[in-house]
Design a protein around this motif. Structure first.
Motif, mmCIF file in Angstrom:
data_model
loop_
_atom_site.group_PDB
_atom_site.id
_atom_site.type_symbol
_atom_site.label_atom_id
_atom_site.label_comp_id
_atom_site.label_asym_id
_atom_site.label_seq_id
_atom_site.Cartn_x
_atom_site.Cartn_y
_atom_site.Cartn_z
ATOM 1 N N UNK A 173 0.840 -1.189 0.000
ATOM 2 C CA UNK A 173 0.000 0.000 0.000
ATOM 3 C C UNK A 173 0.883 1.250 0.000
ATOM 4 N N UNK A 174 0.348 2.316 -0.556
ATOM 5 C CA UNK A 174 0.969 3.643 -0.505
ATOM 6 C C UNK A 174 -0.110 4.594 -0.018
ATOM 7 N N UNK A 175 0.288 5.800 0.355
ATOM 8 C CA UNK A 175 -0.723 6.747 0.812
ATOM 9 C C UNK A 175 -0.169 8.135 0.973
ATOM 10 N N UNK A 176 -1.054 9.033 1.348
ATOM 11 C CA UNK A 176 -0.633 10.408 1.535
ATOM 12 C C UNK A 176 -1.784 11.329 1.858
ATOM 13 N N UNK A 177 -1.567 12.592 1.516
ATOM 14 C CA UNK A 177 -2.497 13.661 1.872
ATOM 15 C C UNK A 177 -3.193 14.214 0.650
ATOM 16 N N UNK A 209 5.556 16.824 4.746
ATOM 17 C CA UNK A 209 5.063 16.782 3.369
ATOM 18 C C UNK A 209 4.015 17.866 3.128
ATOM 19 N N UNK A 210 3.132 18.067 4.094
ATOM 20 C CA UNK A 210 2.099 19.095 3.988
ATOM 21 C C UNK A 210 2.722 20.482 3.903
ATOM 22 N N UNK A 241 3.014 10.318 1.186
ATOM 23 C CA UNK A 241 3.716 10.289 2.467
ATOM 24 C C UNK A 241 4.139 8.844 2.682
ATOM 25 N N UNK A 242 5.426 8.611 2.657
ATOM 26 C CA UNK A 242 5.951 7.257 2.739
ATOM 27 C C UNK A 242 5.763 6.686 4.143
#
Length: 139
Positions: free
Chosen positions: A21-25, A63-64, A43-44
């Motif tokens: 899975x990957x993900x972030x904002x 990251x934000x 966002x790792x």
């Protein structure tokens, strides 16, 4: 509304990470009760697996901050999270619990986008702890 740049970022990050899975904002703004998603930021999660991605707060805040400074739009801000599922399934019970919980801190709705392996974006919204309309969008 989900801008094509955000869709492309999500799809590319999900593809690179598979079978994890990957993900972030999600970044954007609110227009009345609509959420405008203008950008997505990865966002790792160093501990991501094929069934889990966790937003690490320190990485997410960095990251934000970088993304908002780079985008330079006066309305730009955090409007939700995204992550991928390397299986053809949408938001899990844990995903829905998380977005409901996070939405309690905002007066406007927050979004959760789950990118499925079949390039469908499962879009969920929550406002003040309650789920709202469910949408599916092809990436």
């Amino acid at each position: 509304m989900i801008h094509s740049d955000a869709r492309q970022t999500i799809t590319a990050a999900a593809g690179r990470a598979a079978p994890l899975e990957a993900g972030g904002l999600l970044l954007g703004w609110w227009d009345s009760d609509k959420v405008i998603v203008r950008s997505a930021v990865e966002v790792v999660d160093p501990a991501a697996s094929g069934t889990s991605w966790i937003r690490r707060e320190s990485f997410a805040q960095q990251a934000l901050d970088r993304a908002i400074a780079a985008l330079g739009h006066p309305w730009m801000g955090y409007v939700g999270d995204w992550h991928s599922h390397p299986a053809p399934c949408g938001a899990s019970a844990q995903d829905l619990k998380s977005i409901r919980s996070a939405s309690r801190a905002y007066s406007q709705p927050l979004l959760l986008i789950v990118h499925r392996c079949d390039d469908v974006l499962d879009v969920r919204a929550a406002r003040r702890g309650r789920l709202q309309t469910v949408l599916e969008v092809t990436a």
